[in-house]
Design a protein around this motif. Structure first.
Motif, PDB file in Angstrom:
ATOM      1  N   PHE A  23       0.833  -1.197   0.000  1.00 18.70           N
ATOM      2  CA  PHE A  23       0.000   0.000   0.000  1.00 18.70           C
ATOM      3  C   PHE A  23       0.869   1.249   0.000  1.00 18.70           C
ATOM      4  O   PHE A  23       1.811   1.374   0.791  1.00 18.70           O
ATOM      5  CB  PHE A  23      -0.893   0.039   1.244  1.00 18.70           C
ATOM      6  N   ASP A  24       0.527   2.168  -0.876  1.00 17.25           N
ATOM      7  CA  ASP A  24       1.073   3.517  -0.781  1.00 17.25           C
ATOM      8  C   ASP A  24       0.530   4.137   0.503  1.00 17.25           C
ATOM      9  O   ASP A  24      -0.481   3.675   1.049  1.00 17.25           O
ATOM     10  CB  ASP A  24       0.648   4.328  -2.008  1.00 17.25           C
ATOM     11  N   ALA A  25       1.169   5.196   0.982  1.00 21.01           N
ATOM     12  CA  ALA A  25       0.729   5.823   2.230  1.00 21.01           C
ATOM     13  C   ALA A  25      -0.041   7.124   1.986  1.00 21.01           C
ATOM     14  O   ALA A  25      -1.257   7.191   2.157  1.00 21.01           O
ATOM     15  CB  ALA A  25       1.933   6.068   3.137  1.00 21.01           C
ATOM     16  N   ASP A  26       0.674   8.170   1.536  1.00 20.31           N
ATOM     17  CA  ASP A  26       0.051   9.485   1.373  1.00 20.31           C
ATOM     18  C   ASP A  26      -1.043   9.460   0.314  1.00 20.31           C
ATOM     19  O   ASP A  26      -0.829   9.032  -0.823  1.00 20.31           O
ATOM     20  CB  ASP A  26       1.114  10.516   0.981  1.00 20.31           C
ATOM     21  N   ASP A  27      -2.230   9.914   0.713  1.00 20.61           N
ATOM     22  CA  ASP A  27      -3.420  10.000  -0.152  1.00 20.61           C
ATOM     23  C   ASP A  27      -3.951   8.635  -0.577  1.00 20.61           C
ATOM     24  O   ASP A  27      -4.774   8.537  -1.482  1.00 20.61           O
ATOM     25  CB  ASP A  27      -3.147  10.882  -1.384  1.00 20.61           C
ATOM     26  N   THR A  28      -3.452   7.583   0.087  1.00 14.06           N
ATOM     27  CA  THR A  28      -4.021   6.247  -0.074  1.00 14.06           C
ATOM     28  C   THR A  28      -4.500   5.743   1.281  1.00 14.06           C
ATOM     29  O   THR A  28      -5.653   5.334   1.424  1.00 14.06           O
ATOM     30  CB  THR A  28      -2.987   5.263  -0.661  1.00 14.06           C
ATOM     31  N   LEU A  29      -3.615   5.791   2.283  1.00 13.97           N
ATOM     32  CA  LEU A  29      -4.002   5.405   3.651  1.00 13.97           C
ATOM     33  C   LEU A  29      -4.513   6.607   4.437  1.00 13.97           C
ATOM     34  O   LEU A  29      -5.399   6.467   5.273  1.00 13.97           O
ATOM     35  CB  LEU A  29      -2.813   4.775   4.376  1.00 13.97           C
ATOM     36  N   TRP A  30      -3.947   7.767   4.190  1.00 19.89           N
ATOM     37  CA  TRP A  30      -4.380   9.006   4.837  1.00 19.89           C
ATOM     38  C   TRP A  30      -4.225  10.157   3.854  1.00 19.89           C
ATOM     39  O   TRP A  30      -3.516  10.056   2.866  1.00 19.89           O
ATOM     40  CB  TRP A  30      -3.562   9.275   6.116  1.00 19.89           C
ATOM     41  N   ALA A  31      -4.889  11.283   4.141  1.00 21.00           N
ATOM     42  CA  ALA A  31      -4.860  12.441   3.244  1.00 21.00           C
ATOM     43  C   ALA A  31      -3.590  13.251   3.461  1.00 21.00           C
ATOM     44  O   ALA A  31      -3.097  13.373   4.587  1.00 21.00           O
ATOM     45  CB  ALA A  31      -6.081  13.317   3.478  1.00 21.00           C
ATOM     46  N   LEU A  32      -3.047  13.818   2.378  1.00 19.78           N
ATOM     47  CA  LEU A  32      -1.882  14.687   2.489  1.00 19.78           C
ATOM     48  C   LEU A  32      -1.903  15.836   1.493  1.00 19.78           C
ATOM     49  O   LEU A  32      -1.694  16.985   1.870  1.00 19.78           O
ATOM     50  CB  LEU A  32      -0.588  13.879   2.295  1.00 19.78           C
ATOM     51  N   ASP A  65      -2.203  14.873  11.645  1.00 22.14           N
ATOM     52  CA  ASP A  65      -2.630  13.727  12.464  1.00 22.14           C
ATOM     53  C   ASP A  65      -2.625  12.406  11.695  1.00 22.14           C
ATOM     54  O   ASP A  65      -2.663  11.336  12.292  1.00 22.14           O
ATOM     55  CB  ASP A  65      -4.020  13.977  13.058  1.00 22.14           C
ATOM     56  N   ALA A  66      -2.565  12.450  10.360  1.00 20.00           N
ATOM     57  CA  ALA A  66      -2.535  11.245   9.525  1.00 20.00           C
ATOM     58  C   ALA A  66      -3.709  10.321   9.845  1.00 20.00           C
ATOM     59  O   ALA A  66      -3.545   9.096   9.927  1.00 20.00           O
ATOM     60  CB  ALA A  66      -1.209  10.501   9.689  1.00 20.00           C
ATOM     61  N   LYS A  67      -4.872  10.890   9.985  1.00 19.57           N
ATOM     62  CA  LYS A  67      -6.067  10.080  10.252  1.00 19.57           C
ATOM     63  C   LYS A  67      -6.375   9.196   9.041  1.00 19.57           C
ATOM     64  O   LYS A  67      -6.445   9.683   7.918  1.00 19.57           O
ATOM     65  CB  LYS A  67      -7.262  10.993  10.537  1.00 19.57           C
ATOM     66  N   PRO A  68      -6.576   7.885   9.258  1.00 20.25           N
ATOM     67  CA  PRO A  68      -6.863   6.997   8.128  1.00 20.25           C
ATOM     68  C   PRO A  68      -8.093   7.440   7.346  1.00 20.25           C
ATOM     69  O   PRO A  68      -9.086   7.900   7.923  1.00 20.25           O
ATOM     70  CB  PRO A  68      -7.091   5.642   8.792  1.00 20.25           C
ATOM     71  N   LEU A  69      -8.022   7.311   6.031  1.00 22.76           N
ATOM     72  CA  LEU A  69      -9.163   7.621   5.186  1.00 22.76           C
ATOM     73  C   LEU A  69     -10.278   6.599   5.397  1.00 22.76           C
ATOM     74  O   LEU A  69     -10.070   5.537   5.992  1.00 22.76           O
ATOM     75  CB  LEU A  69      -8.729   7.638   3.718  1.00 22.76           C
ATOM     76  N   THR A 114     -13.098   2.759  -6.424  1.00 23.01           N
ATOM     77  CA  THR A 114     -13.423   4.072  -5.865  1.00 23.01           C
ATOM     78  C   THR A 114     -13.550   4.027  -4.349  1.00 23.01           C
ATOM     79  O   THR A 114     -13.524   5.067  -3.699  1.00 23.01           O
ATOM     80  CB  THR A 114     -14.740   4.606  -6.459  1.00 23.01           C
ATOM     81  N   HIS A 115     -13.702   2.817  -3.794  1.00 25.30           N
ATOM     82  CA  HIS A 115     -13.801   2.651  -2.345  1.00 25.30           C
ATOM     83  C   HIS A 115     -12.753   1.644  -1.875  1.00 25.30           C
ATOM     84  O   HIS A 115     -12.580   0.593  -2.490  1.00 25.30           O
ATOM     85  CB  HIS A 115     -15.198   2.182  -1.936  1.00 25.30           C
ATOM     86  N   PHE A 116     -12.097   1.944  -0.777  1.00 26.14           N
ATOM     87  CA  PHE A 116     -10.986   1.126  -0.305  1.00 26.14           C
ATOM     88  C   PHE A 116     -11.410  -0.316  -0.033  1.00 26.14           C
ATOM     89  O   PHE A 116     -10.652  -1.255  -0.290  1.00 26.14           O
ATOM     90  CB  PHE A 116     -10.406   1.746   0.976  1.00 26.14           C
TER      91      PHE A 116
END
Length: 282
Positions: A63-72, A153-157, A273-275
Motif C-alpha cells: 500500500f502507498d501511504a500518502d493520499d491512499t491510507l491518509w490524506a496529504l 494527524d494522519a487520520k486513516p481515510l 473508488t472505495h478502499f
C-alpha cells in the motif's frame, strides 16, 4: 436481460441495419454514430467486467501511504495557497505557484520528496521571485508553513482501517511502500495507528521499478505475486505493472502536479473508488 445488455443488443441490431441499408435511406452518418457508440459500449462493458475479476496468484499486498491510507495533498495545497498570499508583493498566485513548481522540479534530484524538500523549495523560491528582496520575517513564516505539514494527524481515510483489519486475518503479507523522507513517513505511520497491520514498512527515495523488485525480495514473493495499491498512476501503478506485478488504482480527489501522467489500461490493473473493494479483488 438487464437494461444495459438490452441497450447494447438493440444498438448492435440497429447498427447492422443502418450499415446495410443506410445509403438507401440516407442514414450513413447516423449509422456511423451508432457504430461508434456501440463499440464504446462494448469496450466499457469489457473494462467493467475485467475490473470486477479477481487477481490471481497474489501472496502480498503493498500500500502507498500518502493520499491512499491518509490524506496529504490537500494540506500541501492549503499551505501553497497561504504561501502565494504571503508573496503577493512579488507576483500573482498563478505566477508564484508556477515558479514553485519549477523550483521543486529542479530540486527533486538532490532533495527527493517530502515535507523537508518542499520547505527548502519554499524558501529558495521566495528568494528567487523577489530577486533576493524578501524580508527575513516572510522567510520565517514560509518555514513555519512547511513545518505544519510535519504535524498532521494522519487520520486513516474512510474504510482503510476496517479493510486492513480484515486483510490482516488472511494469508496475505501486507506492506507499506511509500516514498519520502524517512522520519516524516515513519511518524505519520505511527500517528495513524496503522503500523500494527503491516509485515513490512519500506520507505524509499523514489518508486522506480528496481525499488519494486527490492520490495518483492523483502516480502519473499515473485513480482507476479504482488499487488500494489495506490492513488498515483505514475508512482504506484505504472512501475508495478512494468515488473510484472498487479496494481489497484484508487484515485484521490486531488493529485500533486509532479505525479500527473498519462494513464493506460492493463490486464493486471484494477480500478476502484472505495478502499473496501480491495477485499473483492484478492
Amino acid at each position: 436481460m438487464n437494461d444495459g445488455r438490452a441497450a447494447v443488443a438493440f444498438s448492435r441490431l440497429l447498427c447492422v441495419f443502418l450499415c446495410q441499408f443506410g445509403e438507401k435511406y440516407y442514414f450513413c452518418r447516423w449509422g456511423s454514430y451508432i457504430m461508434r457508440n456501440y463499440k464504446l459500449q462494448i469496450r466499457n462493458e469489457k473494462l467493467e467486467m475485467r475490473n470486477m475479476k479477481k487477481l490471481d496468484h497474489i501472496k502480498a499486498i503493498a500500500f502507498d501511504a500518502d493520499d491512499t491510507l491518509w490524506a496529504l495533498q490537500t494540506y500541501f495545497e492549503e499551505v501553497e495557497a497561504e504561501y502565494c498570499d504571503l508573496l503577493s508583493d512579488y507576483g500573482s498566485k498563478e505566477e508564484i505557484s508556477a515558479a514553485l513548481f519549477e523550483t521543486e522540479g529542479e530540486n527533486m534530484e538532490d532533495l527527493g520528496y517530502g515535507v523537508k524538500a518542499f520547505t527548502i523549495s519554499l524558501v529558495e523560491n521566495a528568494i528567487k521571485v523577489s530577486d533576493g528582496k524578501v524580508p527575513a520575517r516572510v522567510i520565517g513564516r514560509a518555514v513555519e508553513l512547511g513545518k505544519t505539514l510535519l504535524r498532521l494527524d494522519a487520520k486513516p481515510l474512510e474504510e482503510v482501517e476496517e479493510t486492513l483489519a480484515k486483510l490482516r486475518k488472511t494469508e496475505y503479507k501486507l506492506a507499506v511502500f511509500t516514498k519520502g523522507e524517512l522520519q516524516d513517513q515513519e511518524n505519520k505511520l505511527w500517528r495513524s495507528g496503522l503500523q500494527r497491520y503491516f509485515d513490512v514498512v519500506s520507505i524509499v527515495s523514489d518508486k522506480k521499478p528496481e525499488a519494486y523488485r527490492r520490495l518483492c525480495r523483502e516480502l519473499g514473493v515473485l513480482p507476479e505475486e504482488l499487488v500494489m495499491v495506490g492513488n498515483s498512476f505514475k508512482s504506484d501503478i505504472a512501475p508495478a505493472l512494468k515488473i510484472g506485478a498487479s496494481a489497484i488504482h484508487i484515485p484521490f480527489h486531488t493529485i500533486w502536479a509532479h505525479e500527473k501522467t498519462e494513464e493506460f489500461e492493463h490486464e493486471r490493473l484494477r480500478r476502484i473508488t472505495h478502499f473496501s473493494e480491495i477485499l473483492h479483488l484478492v
